[in-house]
Scaffold this motif. Structure first.
Motif, PDB file in Angstrom:
ATOM      1  N   ALA A   1      34.444  38.178  37.862  1.00  0.00           N
ATOM      2  CA  ALA A   1      33.929  39.041  38.632  1.00  0.00           C
ATOM      3  C   ALA A   1      32.735  39.513  37.872  1.00  0.00           C
ATOM      4  CB  ALA A   1      34.715  40.187  39.095  1.00  0.00           C
ATOM      5  N   GLU A   2      32.810  39.827  36.465  1.00  0.00           N
ATOM      6  CA  GLU A   2      31.799  40.503  35.520  1.00  0.00           C
ATOM      7  C   GLU A   2      30.751  39.386  35.629  1.00  0.00           C
ATOM      8  OE1 GLU A   2      33.371  41.122  31.960  1.00  0.00           O
ATOM      9  OE2 GLU A   2      34.407  43.427  32.711  1.00  0.00           O
ATOM     10  N   GLN A   3      31.217  38.081  35.474  1.00  0.00           N
ATOM     11  CA  GLN A   3      30.238  36.962  35.273  1.00  0.00           C
ATOM     12  C   GLN A   3      29.273  36.624  36.678  1.00  0.00           C
ATOM     13  OE1 GLN A   3      29.046  35.347  32.569  1.00  0.00           O
ATOM     14  NE2 GLN A   3      30.481  36.946  31.409  1.00  0.00           N
TER      15      GLN A   3
ATOM     16  N   GLU B   1      48.745  40.201  32.799  1.00  0.00           N
ATOM     17  CA  GLU B   1      47.651  40.828  31.976  1.00  0.00           C
ATOM     18  C   GLU B   1      46.474  39.748  31.800  1.00  0.00           C
ATOM     19  OE1 GLU B   1      49.363  42.281  28.615  1.00  0.00           O
ATOM     20  OE2 GLU B   1      49.968  44.245  29.398  1.00  0.00           O
ATOM     21  N   LEU B   2      46.715  38.478  31.369  1.00  0.00           N
ATOM     22  CA  LEU B   2      45.618  37.374  31.092  1.00  0.00           C
ATOM     23  C   LEU B   2      45.115  36.971  32.449  1.00  0.00           C
ATOM     24  CD1 LEU B   2      47.724  34.955  28.513  1.00  0.00           C
ATOM     25  CD2 LEU B   2      45.883  36.826  28.061  1.00  0.00           C
ATOM     26  N   GLN B   3      46.004  36.976  33.543  1.00  0.00           N
ATOM     27  CA  GLN B   3      45.522  36.580  34.725  1.00  0.00           C
ATOM     28  C   GLN B   3      44.211  37.747  35.306  1.00  0.00           C
ATOM     29  OE1 GLN B   3      45.867  33.926  36.548  1.00  0.00           O
ATOM     30  NE2 GLN B   3      44.600  34.618  38.154  1.00  0.00           N
ATOM     31  N   SER B   4      44.768  39.061  34.981  1.00  0.00           N
ATOM     32  CA  SER B   4      43.942  40.046  35.455  1.00  0.00           C
ATOM     33  C   SER B   4      42.514  40.137  34.413  1.00  0.00           C
ATOM     34  CB  SER B   4      44.539  41.328  35.328  1.00  0.00           C
ATOM     35  OG  SER B   4      45.722  41.198  36.065  1.00  0.00           O
ATOM     36  N   ASP B   5      42.804  39.661  33.408  1.00  0.00           N
ATOM     37  CA  ASP B   5      41.692  39.571  32.407  1.00  0.00           C
ATOM     38  C   ASP B   5      40.679  38.548  33.033  1.00  0.00           C
ATOM     39  OD1 ASP B   5      42.566  41.819  31.062  1.00  0.00           O
ATOM     40  OD2 ASP B   5      43.407  40.673  29.364  1.00  0.00           O
ATOM     41  N   ALA B   6      41.418  37.409  33.341  1.00  0.00           N
ATOM     42  CA  ALA B   6      40.387  36.074  33.570  1.00  0.00           C
ATOM     43  C   ALA B   6      39.730  36.650  35.052  1.00  0.00           C
ATOM     44  CB  ALA B   6      41.356  34.868  34.146  1.00  0.00           C
TER      45      ALA B   6
END
Length: 297
Positions: free
Chosen positions: A219-221, A209-214
């Motif tokens: 991608a958002e940035q 989950e943390l890797q996906s959030d990162a």
């Protein structure tokens, strides 16, 4: 009157008074009872209960009343008792109990029950089996205080007719047979292994989950940066369009010349030996661009 007769009469009277004095002393001794603080005396008259004497000096009717029983009112402890019981989930347990009691009404105790200790022991054993039979093994271990209170209350109710007060009931230990202990140990080890696996799985899940959030954040940035760059280019295009609209063809030619010079500079910044092939009319374009840039300067 002869002296012998006088002496005989005097001795006879004295013996009579002496016997009377002895009788009075015996009656007093037989009629007074001193009861110790820790005891009570049960008095019978002609074989029937007459009274119960409390601590201190007491008087009874000599030769009619008789102290039949001397009962201690001190608190007593029954020897520790072990009895088997079966829980509601069919587990055999051995329960060790102990009961404390004291006699508060000796007349009931001596006339209604012969073996007080044996009667209490039997009563406690039956109540313990009944109470444990309503519980599962885990409840027996976890709710020992409530089990003790239930045993004490029911024992007190059962022995009330015997003139006894149950002051305390204790469950000292609950033992299991060897097979049940081994089964519980295996279950405990399996539960520990399961918890370890669950903890490890939750850790891996959290890492994913943390890797996906990162990755999502990156991608958002990146998208945000691209959007800002696109906005900047759009703004620059808008500025050029405004300049062309205001200055005509000359502004457009200036912008083209600027781009040509920037492209030529990038070609020259390359490392190593490079060969650049240009069309023949490109030199004329660069010349015009340099001339226009010089004119602008």
């Amino acid at each position: 009157m002869p002296i012998e007769n006088l002496l005989s009469e005097f001795l006879g009277q004295n013996v009579l008074w002496l016997l009377l004095a002895v009788f009075i002393i015996v009656c007093i001794m037989a009629g007074v009872r001193i009861v110790p603080q820790s005891e009570k005396f049960v008095v019978e008259r002609l074989g029937r209960l007459r009274s119960v004497l409390g601590p201190g000096i007491n008087f009874i009717v000599p030769f009619l009343d008789r102290v039949r029983h001397k009962v201690s009112i001190l608190e007593r402890q029954l020897p520790s008792m072990n009895q088997d019981a079966i829980t509601s989930d069919n587990v055999l347990v051995q329960v060790e109990t102990s009961v404390f009691y004291r006699i508060i009404e000796p007349e009931k105790t001596v006339y209604r029950i012969r073996d007080v200790d044996g009667a209490i022991s039997t009563t406690v054993a039956g109540i313990v089996r009944s109470e444990i039979g309503r519980m599962e093994l885990d409840q027996v271990q976890a709710n020992r205080s409530s089990l003790i209170e239930a045993v004490r209350t029911q024992v007190a109710q059962q022995v009330d007719d015997w003139g006894i007060e149950v002051t305390r009931a204790e469950i000292l230990d609950v033992n299991l047979d060897q097979a049940t202990r081994e089964a519980m140990l295996q279950q405990l080890n399996a539960e520990r292994a399961r918890r370890a696996q669950v903890t490890e799985a939750e850790g891996k899940k959290r890492a994913v989950e943390l890797q996906s959030d990162a990755e999502l954040y990156a991608a958002e940035q990146d998208a945000k940066a691209r959007r800002i760059l696109a906005d900047a280019e759009a703004y620059a295009t808008q500025v050029v369009a405004v300049a062309i609209a205001e200055n005509g063809l000359e502004a457009a030619q200036y912008q083209v010349a600027l781009k040509q010079v920037e492209a030529l500079q990038k070609l020259g910044d390359g490392t190593g030996s490079q060969t650049v092939i240009l069309p023949a009319n490109a030199l004329d374009a660069f010349a015009n661009a340099f001339q226009m840039l010089k004119g602008r300067g």
